[in-house]
Design a protein around this motif. Structure first.
Motif, short mmCIF file in Angstrom:
data_model
loop_
_atom_site.label_atom_id
_atom_site.label_comp_id
_atom_site.label_asym_id
_atom_site.label_seq_id
_atom_site.Cartn_x
_atom_site.Cartn_y
_atom_site.Cartn_z
N ASN A 187 -4.60 1.55 -3.09
CA ASN A 187 -3.40 0.80 -2.72
C ASN A 187 -2.45 1.63 -1.86
OD1 ASN A 187 -4.07 -1.62 -4.02
ND2 ASN A 187 -3.32 -0.88 -5.99
N LEU A 188 -2.37 2.93 -2.13
CA LEU A 188 -1.56 3.79 -1.27
C LEU A 188 -2.12 3.82 0.15
CD1 LEU A 188 -0.77 6.81 -3.62
CD2 LEU A 188 0.91 5.32 -2.53
N ALA A 189 -3.44 3.86 0.25
CA ALA A 189 -4.06 3.88 1.58
C ALA A 189 -3.71 2.63 2.37
CB ALA A 189 -5.58 4.01 1.45
N ARG A 190 -3.49 1.53 1.69
CA ARG A 190 -3.16 0.29 2.37
C ARG A 190 -1.69 0.17 2.75
NH1 ARG A 190 -6.48 -3.53 -1.93
NH2 ARG A 190 -8.54 -3.25 -1.02
N THR A 191 -0.82 0.93 2.08
CA THR A 191 0.61 0.69 2.23
C THR A 191 1.42 1.93 2.62
OG1 THR A 191 0.97 1.10 -0.14
CG2 THR A 191 0.55 -1.17 0.53
N THR A 192 0.82 3.11 2.62
CA THR A 192 1.60 4.33 2.82
C THR A 192 2.29 4.35 4.18
OG1 THR A 192 1.53 6.74 2.72
CG2 THR A 192 -0.34 5.65 3.77
N VAL A 193 3.47 4.93 4.21
CA VAL A 193 4.20 5.11 5.47
C VAL A 193 4.25 6.59 5.84
CG1 VAL A 193 5.58 3.03 5.19
CG2 VAL A 193 6.41 5.19 4.23
N LEU A 253 -1.40 -5.74 3.17
CA LEU A 253 -2.60 -6.18 3.85
C LEU A 253 -3.58 -5.02 3.95
CD1 LEU A 253 -1.04 -8.33 6.72
CD2 LEU A 253 -1.84 -9.06 4.48
N LEU A 254 -4.82 -5.36 4.17
CA LEU A 254 -5.86 -4.34 4.27
C LEU A 254 -5.69 -3.50 5.51
CD1 LEU A 254 -9.04 -6.35 3.30
CD2 LEU A 254 -7.70 -4.84 1.85
N LEU A 255 -6.19 -2.28 5.41
CA LEU A 255 -6.33 -1.44 6.59
C LEU A 255 -7.41 -2.01 7.48
CD1 LEU A 255 -6.68 2.09 4.99
CD2 LEU A 255 -4.66 1.16 6.06
N THR A 262 5.23 5.28 -2.97
CA THR A 262 5.61 5.10 -1.58
C THR A 262 7.13 5.11 -1.42
OG1 THR A 262 3.62 3.84 -1.06
CG2 THR A 262 5.50 3.53 0.40
N GLY A 263 7.83 4.47 -2.36
CA GLY A 263 9.29 4.44 -2.28
C GLY A 263 9.91 5.81 -2.40
N ILE A 264 9.40 6.64 -3.31
CA ILE A 264 9.92 8.00 -3.46
C ILE A 264 9.62 8.82 -2.21
CG2 ILE A 264 9.60 10.17 -4.73
CD1 ILE A 264 9.28 8.43 -7.27
N ALA A 265 8.41 8.67 -1.65
CA ALA A 265 8.06 9.41 -0.43
C ALA A 265 9.03 9.06 0.70
CB ALA A 265 6.63 9.09 -0.03
N GLU A 266 9.37 7.77 0.84
CA GLU A 266 10.33 7.36 1.87
C GLU A 266 11.71 7.93 1.59
OE1 GLU A 266 10.01 3.44 4.09
OE2 GLU A 266 9.34 2.88 2.07
#
Length: 281
Positions: free
Chosen positions: A121-127, A255-257, A89-93
């Protein structure tokens, strides 16, 4: 457009990278720069006897680089340490990615990492929009389940702002989409529609936008549990990818989706594209 492709170097993770059809689909929607990312987990130490984890990963990514460059993409590789979904996620941002791609199954032969848990976990936190690419579950030489990633789309909408944001993805998906099914599920908790607010009418308005782009579109209004009905529609219409919006509740805590989005990511048989809410300043 830039995309992050996360890999744990398993046979399942290789399936997307080695699929000419999948790569062609990504090119069709405007992806021209790919960032290959593999994460060495925090609990794997560089000094472990006989284990050159970083070197092995870099050599593997270089093999992948040549395949993707031959398909016409610019390629960067990243071997990093930490918690996989956080580093991805950090690299994507950091690079301003428009899409993150991750396989939904596969166990790494190197460190026994399960890419399925990273996808969750990506599904829960991705931006950024996240494409969960479904891989064959039980095969020594796995392949992607649906090669034409965006050819037949199923878009599930509750007409919320987040769902509208997910629908906006068709502005670029349309270059690879031939057919679309728009689904809305009514539940007993829904307020009764007004005369000017029939679900069929609202879906038809969305369908008209897609048909202007040459996408053959059907609409489908169902009653029942949203996740169950959306998954039933996936079984009936066999889309290559199901497009849904997520409901992120916090940028600070994991947090959960919303339960519907999470169920679809976990239970769908085909690919899922999850679009997070618009970011606020």
């Amino acid at each position: 457009m830039k995309a992050v492709c996360a890999t744990d170097l398993s046979a399942a993770s290789e399936a997307t990278i080695e699929s000419e059809t999948c790569l062609e689909c990504l090119g069709r929607i405007g992806i021209d720069e790919m960032h290959l990312v593999t994460v060495i987990p925090s609990n794997v130490h560089a000094g472990m006897p006989g284990m050159d984890f970083e070197g092995r990963r870099r050599r593997a990514l270089e093999r992948y680089r040549s395949v993707i460059e031959d398909a016409g993409f610019e390629v960067e590789t990243h071997v990093v340490r930490g918690t996989p979904h956080r580093r991805i996620t950090g690299i994507a941002e950091t690079i301003g990615a428009s899409l993150t791609v991750v396989g939904s199954r596969g166990k790494s032969p190197l460190e026994n990492r399960v890419i399925g848990s990273t996808a969750r976990n990506l599904a829960r936190t991705t931006v950024t929009p996240l494409l969960v690419n479904r891989i064959e579950r039980e095969s020594d030489d796995p392949d992607v389940v649906r090669q034409h990633l965006f050819q037949r789309m199923l878009h599930a909408t509750d007409f919320s702002e987040n769902a509208e944001h997910a629908f906006d993805s068709f502005s670029y998906l349309r270059h690879a989409t031939q057919e679309a099914t728009l689904v809305h599920v009514e539940t007993p908790k829904d307020p009764g529609p007004t005369d000017d607010d029939e679900p069929e009418q609202r879906l038809s308005e969305l369908a008209a936008q897609l048909e202007e782009w040459g996408i053959e579109t059907r609409v489908d209004v169902r009653q029942g549990d949203p996740a169950d009905e959306i998954l039933s529609a996936e079984t009936e219409f066999e889309p290559t990818t199901t497009l849904v919006g997520s409901r992120g509740h916090s940028r600070l805590r994991r947090l959960l989706l919303g339960s519907v989005s999470e169920d679809i990511v976990a239970r769908a048989t085909g690919n899922v594209m999850l679009v997070p809410p618009r970011r606020t300043a």
